[in-house]
Design a protein around this motif. Structure first.
Motif, PDB file in Angstrom:
ATOM      1  N   GLY A   9     -41.459 -14.249 -33.436  1.00  0.00           N
ATOM      2  CA  GLY A   9     -41.779 -13.503 -32.530  1.00  0.00           C
ATOM      3  C   GLY A   9     -40.793 -13.535 -31.567  1.00  0.00           C
ATOM      4  N   ASN A  10     -39.318 -14.382 -32.248  1.00  0.00           N
ATOM      5  CA  ASN A  10     -38.459 -14.209 -30.928  1.00  0.00           C
ATOM      6  C   ASN A  10     -37.721 -12.836 -31.161  1.00  0.00           C
ATOM      7  N   TRP A  11     -37.852 -12.323 -30.328  1.00  0.00           N
ATOM      8  CA  TRP A  11     -37.793 -11.012 -30.049  1.00  0.00           C
ATOM      9  C   TRP A  11     -35.630 -10.211 -30.616  1.00  0.00           C
ATOM     10  N   PRO A  12     -34.661 -11.071 -29.770  1.00  0.00           N
ATOM     11  CA  PRO A  12     -33.305 -10.733 -30.445  1.00  0.00           C
ATOM     12  C   PRO A  12     -33.872 -10.914 -32.131  1.00  0.00           C
ATOM     13  N   PHE A  13     -34.092 -12.213 -32.473  1.00  0.00           N
ATOM     14  CA  PHE A  13     -34.231 -12.670 -34.019  1.00  0.00           C
ATOM     15  C   PHE A  13     -34.494 -11.020 -35.008  1.00  0.00           C
ATOM     16  N   ASN A  14     -35.863 -10.263 -34.376  1.00  0.00           N
ATOM     17  CA  ASN A  14     -36.288  -8.995 -34.903  1.00  0.00           C
ATOM     18  C   ASN A  14     -35.179  -7.951 -34.526  1.00  0.00           C
ATOM     19  N   ALA A  15     -34.406  -7.837 -34.082  1.00  0.00           N
ATOM     20  CA  ALA A  15     -33.297  -6.957 -33.253  1.00  0.00           C
ATOM     21  C   ALA A  15     -32.160  -6.979 -34.301  1.00  0.00           C
ATOM     22  N   ALA A  16     -31.927  -8.500 -34.977  1.00  0.00           N
ATOM     23  CA  ALA A  16     -31.107  -8.615 -35.597  1.00  0.00           C
ATOM     24  C   ALA A  16     -31.109  -8.682 -36.803  1.00  0.00           C
ATOM     25  N   TYR A  17     -32.509  -8.607 -36.850  1.00  0.00           N
ATOM     26  CA  TYR A  17     -32.508  -8.825 -38.551  1.00  0.00           C
ATOM     27  C   TYR A  17     -32.357  -7.119 -38.985  1.00  0.00           C
ATOM     28  N   ALA A  18     -33.221  -6.289 -38.291  1.00  0.00           N
ATOM     29  CA  ALA A  18     -33.343  -4.956 -38.175  1.00  0.00           C
ATOM     30  C   ALA A  18     -31.919  -4.704 -38.341  1.00  0.00           C
ATOM     31  N   ALA A  19     -31.143  -4.859 -37.884  1.00  0.00           N
ATOM     32  CA  ALA A  19     -30.118  -4.237 -37.407  1.00  0.00           C
ATOM     33  C   ALA A  19     -28.829  -4.236 -38.763  1.00  0.00           C
ATOM     34  N   GLY A  20     -29.506  -5.856 -39.467  1.00  0.00           N
ATOM     35  CA  GLY A  20     -29.269  -6.083 -40.793  1.00  0.00           C
ATOM     36  C   GLY A  20     -28.903  -5.331 -41.772  1.00  0.00           C
ATOM     37  N   TYR A  21     -29.823  -4.472 -42.163  1.00  0.00           N
ATOM     38  CA  TYR A  21     -29.842  -2.758 -42.730  1.00  0.00           C
ATOM     39  C   TYR A  21     -28.955  -1.638 -42.657  1.00  0.00           C
ATOM     40  N   PRO A  22     -28.315  -1.403 -43.469  1.00  0.00           N
ATOM     41  CA  PRO A  22     -27.293  -0.220 -43.624  1.00  0.00           C
ATOM     42  C   PRO A  22     -28.067   0.634 -42.387  1.00  0.00           C
ATOM     43  N   SER A  23     -26.589   0.694 -41.538  1.00  0.00           N
ATOM     44  CA  SER A  23     -26.025   1.334 -40.785  1.00  0.00           C
ATOM     45  C   SER A  23     -27.192   1.755 -39.421  1.00  0.00           C
ATOM     46  N   MET A  24     -27.991   1.021 -39.136  1.00  0.00           N
ATOM     47  CA  MET A  24     -29.149   0.728 -38.450  1.00  0.00           C
ATOM     48  C   MET A  24     -28.390  -0.436 -36.808  1.00  0.00           C
ATOM     49  N   ASN A  25     -29.278   0.169 -35.626  1.00  0.00           N
ATOM     50  CA  ASN A  25     -28.891   0.123 -34.283  1.00  0.00           C
ATOM     51  C   ASN A  25     -30.309  -0.870 -34.169  1.00  0.00           C
ATOM     52  N   ALA A  26     -29.831  -1.654 -33.100  1.00  0.00           N
ATOM     53  CA  ALA A  26     -31.521  -2.597 -33.043  1.00  0.00           C
ATOM     54  C   ALA A  26     -31.314  -3.274 -31.847  1.00  0.00           C
ATOM     55  N   VAL A  27     -32.450  -3.153 -30.904  1.00  0.00           N
ATOM     56  CA  VAL A  27     -31.896  -3.773 -29.205  1.00  0.00           C
ATOM     57  C   VAL A  27     -33.423  -3.691 -28.811  1.00  0.00           C
ATOM     58  N   VAL A  28     -33.619  -4.950 -27.884  1.00  0.00           N
ATOM     59  CA  VAL A  28     -35.026  -5.257 -27.312  1.00  0.00           C
ATOM     60  C   VAL A  28     -34.784  -4.887 -25.867  1.00  0.00           C
ATOM     61  N   THR A  29     -35.393  -3.745 -25.200  1.00  0.00           N
ATOM     62  CA  THR A  29     -35.686  -3.109 -23.946  1.00  0.00           C
ATOM     63  C   THR A  29     -37.108  -3.337 -23.765  1.00  0.00           C
ATOM     64  N   ARG A  30     -36.470  -2.561 -22.562  1.00  0.00           N
ATOM     65  CA  ARG A  30     -38.336  -2.227 -21.566  1.00  0.00           C
ATOM     66  C   ARG A  30     -38.516  -1.403 -20.666  1.00  0.00           C
ATOM     67  N   LEU A  31     -39.452  -0.308 -20.963  1.00  0.00           N
ATOM     68  CA  LEU A  31     -39.536   1.029 -20.404  1.00  0.00           C
ATOM     69  C   LEU A  31     -40.405   1.002 -19.026  1.00  0.00           C
ATOM     70  N   ARG A  32     -39.949   1.784 -18.813  1.00  0.00           N
ATOM     71  CA  ARG A  32     -41.166   1.722 -17.537  1.00  0.00           C
ATOM     72  C   ARG A  32     -42.361   2.436 -17.731  1.00  0.00           C
ATOM     73  N   SER A  33     -42.777   3.531 -18.264  1.00  0.00           N
ATOM     74  CA  SER A  33     -43.744   4.410 -18.677  1.00  0.00           C
ATOM     75  C   SER A  33     -44.542   4.888 -20.042  1.00  0.00           C
ATOM     76  N   LEU A  34     -45.528   5.178 -19.541  1.00  0.00           N
ATOM     77  CA  LEU A  34     -45.448   5.934 -22.045  1.00  0.00           C
ATOM     78  C   LEU A  34     -44.941   7.567 -21.036  1.00  0.00           C
ATOM     79  N   THR A  35     -44.475   8.045 -19.998  1.00  0.00           N
ATOM     80  CA  THR A  35     -43.260   9.646 -20.669  1.00  0.00           C
ATOM     81  C   THR A  35     -41.882   8.311 -21.068  1.00  0.00           C
ATOM     82  N   ASP A  36     -42.108   7.737 -20.876  1.00  0.00           N
ATOM     83  CA  ASP A  36     -40.410   7.013 -21.059  1.00  0.00           C
ATOM     84  C   ASP A  36     -41.028   6.648 -23.275  1.00  0.00           C
ATOM     85  N   LEU A  37     -42.102   6.727 -23.665  1.00  0.00           N
ATOM     86  CA  LEU A  37     -42.526   6.061 -24.872  1.00  0.00           C
ATOM     87  C   LEU A  37     -41.980   7.896 -25.138  1.00  0.00           C
ATOM     88  N   GLU A  38     -43.347   8.838 -24.456  1.00  0.00           N
ATOM     89  CA  GLU A  38     -43.293  10.163 -24.891  1.00  0.00           C
ATOM     90  C   GLU A  38     -41.944  10.769 -25.430  1.00  0.00           C
TER      91      GLU A  38
END
Length: 455
Positions: free
Chosen positions: A315-344
Motif C-alpha cells: 500500500g505504499n502510494w508512490p510505489f504503486n504510482a511508480a509501478y503503473a508508470a513503468g508500463y509503456p507511455s503511462m503517467n501516474a501520480v498520487v494526488t488529493r481531490l476536493r470533492s466528488l465534483t472533481d471526480l465527475e
C-alpha cells in the motif's frame, strides 16, 4: 480487513498524540508550475493542496546536475551520465552489501502555494536490472529553519538488485517520515513547511553503462481542513466507464510473503484494474513466475512489484504510482481531490480514479465491512449521483462492481477525522487519489487533469 492500513493507523495515532486532540489527515497530490504543470484545482474552494512535478526537458535542466544528464525526446527524462564515485549500500532486508556507481540531481527550491503539514514525493521511472534510485526531500519551515534530507523511498522496478523500501525512524523532532509521508508532528502548533527541494540519486553496477531513466519527479504539499464531515456536492454526471473487475479476495493465501496474500492487496488490485482499462498489462513472459493454477496472475504480479519491504505491504502510494508508470507511455501520480465534483470531471473525460477511504461498517451502506484504510476504483456515477466503484474487497470478480450512496461515500473519502469502532478519534484520508493516464492524453482528458491540478 480490506486494504493495508497499519502505517496509516500509526500516523493517525502519532499526529493525534502530538496535537493533543485528533489526528490530522494523511495524504497526497501531484503536478507543477513554470515549465511543467499547474498548482491547485480550479474551483473557488480554499486551496489545501499544491503540486509541483518536474517532467519536461526544461525542468530537468533547471536542477543541479551532479553526474546526471537531461535527455530530450517524446518523453524527456533524467539519466546517469558520469558517476560521481562508488558507494556501498547494505540492504537492510537481505543483509548484503554491494558497491554502486552513483550520480545526483537536486531540484530548485520550490515554494508551494499552500504551507504544508504534509508532503509526499512521487516519481515515474524505469530501472533496468543492475540499477536503482533513491528519492530524498528537504524542507524549510515558516520560521526559516530547515529539515535534514529525508529518504522518501529506495526504489527499483524489479526486486533482484535491492529490496524496494521505505525508511522508518526519520525525524528532526518537528516532522517525521511515515513510510511515504513527511508529516509535521504537531499540526495544531501552526508549524508548516513552506518550501522544499527534492534530490534524486541514481545508482548502477560499477563499470556498466546502464542507467535508470526518470520521467517525472515531484511532490504534493497539503494542509487539509480539520473536519469530521465535508460539504455535500451536487450531482452533475451520469456515466460509467468499462473498467475490468478484479477481486483481491480471490487471491487470499497466495504469495503470503507479499503482505499476507490477497487479503491486503486492495492497492495493487485497483492499480491493475486501471492499467488494464488503459490497455496495459504484463506480458506472458513477465507472468511466468506466477503459479499457473492462480486466476488473474497479473494481480499477483502487481502485488510483488509494489511491495515495500520495510512497510511490509503493497500500500505504499508512490510505489504503486511508480509501478503503473513503468508500463509503456503511462503517467501516474498520487494526488488529493476536493470533492466528488472533481471526480465527475475526471470520469466525464474517461479517466477512472483510485481512491483511499476509511470507515466503520455502518458508515457505508452495502460495503459489509469496516476498514482503517482501503483502496477502491471509482468508475462512474448513477443518474442519482451515487458512486459506482469497483471495490476489490468483494468475494468474486463478478461482485466487484458496487453502487455506494453519494453522501456517505463522499464523507468517508474526504474527511480528515473520524471515530473508529472503539470510539477513538483517528485520521481520515482527506481525498487521496491515484490517477493513471496516458503520456499523451486527449484534449478533453488534459483539460480535466488540469482542472484537478494535474497535467
Amino acid at each position: 480487513m480490506p486494504g493495508s492500513a497499519s502505517r496509516r493507523t500509526v500516523l493517525a495515532a502519532a499526529l493525534a498524540a502530538a496535537a493533543g486532540t485528533a489526528a490530522a489527515g494523511a495524504v497526497p497530490a501531484s503536478a507543477s508550475e513554470p515549465g511543467g504543470t499547474g498548482e491547485g484545482a480550479g474551483a473557488a474552494a480554499p486551496a489545501t493542496v499544491a503540486n509541483r512535478f518536474w517532467s519536461t526537458f526544461t525542468d530537468w535542466r533547471s536542477g543541479a546536475a551532479e553526474g546526471t544528464r537531461a535527455v530530450a525526446g517524446s518523453r524527456p527524462g533524467l539519466v546517469l551520465d558520469a558517476p560521481l564515485g562508488v558507494t556501498d549500500y547494505t540492504d537492510p532486508h537481505t543483509g548484503l552489501t554491494s558497491s554502486w556507481e552513483y550520480a545526483r540531481w537536486t531540484s530548485p527550491a520550490h515554494t508551494p502555494a499552500v504551507p504544508a503539514t504534509e508532503v509526499i514525493a512521487s516519481w515515474n521511472a524505469r530501472t533496468p536490472a543492475g540499477t536503482w534510485l533513491q528519492v530524498e526531500l528537504a524542507g524549510r519551515y515558516a520560521d526559516g529553519t530547515a529539515t535534514p534530507w529525508f529518504v522518501m523511498g529506495r526504489w527499483a522496478s524489479g526486486d533482484t538488485d535491492i529490496r524496494r523500501t521505505s525508511v522508518d525512524g526519520q525525524t528532526d523532532g518537528r516532522s517525521s517520515v511515515w513510510t511515504d509521508t513527511l508529516a509535521v508532528d504537531d499540526p495544531a502548533s501552526g508549524l508548516r513547511l513552506v518550501a522544499y527541494r527534492l534530490r534524486l540519486t541514481l545508482h548502477r553496477r560499477p563499470g556498466s553503462t546502464l542507467t535508470p531513466t526518470v520521467w517525472r519527479l515531484g511532490a504534493m504539499a497539503s494542509d487539509v481542513p480539520d473536519r469530521f464531515t465535508v460539504p455535500a456536492s451536487v450531482p452533475g454526471l451520469a456515466r460509467e466507464l468499462a473498467v475490468p473487475r478484479y477481486s483481491q479476495n480471490t487471491h487470499v493465501g497466495q504469495y503470503p510473503e507479499y503482505d499476507n496474500g490477497g487479503e491486503a492487496w486492495c492497492s495493487p488490485t485497483s492499480s491493475q484494474m486501471i492499467l488494464e482499462y488503459w490497455g496495459r498489462r504484463p506480458s506472458a513472459a513477465e507472468l511466468a513466475w506466477v503459479n499457473p493454477d492462480y486466476a488473474d496472475p497479473q494481480v499477483c504480479h502487481a502485488a510483488r512489484y509494489t511491495y515495500d519491504h520495510q512497510y511490509e505491504g503493497c500500500g505504499n502510494w508512490p510505489f504503486n504510482a511508480a509501478y503503473a508508470a513503468g508500463y509503456p507511455s503511462m503517467n501516474a501520480v498520487v494526488t488529493r481531490l476536493r470533492s466528488l465534483t472533481d471526480l465527475e470531471t475526471l470520469i466525464r473525460a474517461g479517466i477512472p480514479a483510485m481512491t483511499s477511504q476509511s470507515f466503520r461498517a455502518e458508515e457505508l451502506t452495502g460495503a459489509g465491512y469496516g476498514t482503517s484504510g482501503h483502496l477502491m476504483t471509482v468508475i462512474g456515477f448513477t443518474a442519482a449521483g451515487d458512486v459506482i466503484a469497483n471495490d476489490p474487497a468483494s468475494p468474486t470478480n463478478e461482485a466487484v462492481r458496487r453502487v455506494y450512496r453519494r453522501r456517505e461515500w463522499e464523507n468517508v473519502w474526504l474527511r480528515t477525522k473520524r471515530y473508529n469502532a472503539s470510539g477513538n478519534v483517528v485520521s481520515g484520508t482527506g481525498g487521496v487519489c491515484y490517477l493513471y493516464f496516458p503520456e499523451r492524453p486527449t484534449a478533453a482528458q488534459r483539460k480535466a487533469l488540469q482542472a484537478v491540478g494535474v497535467v
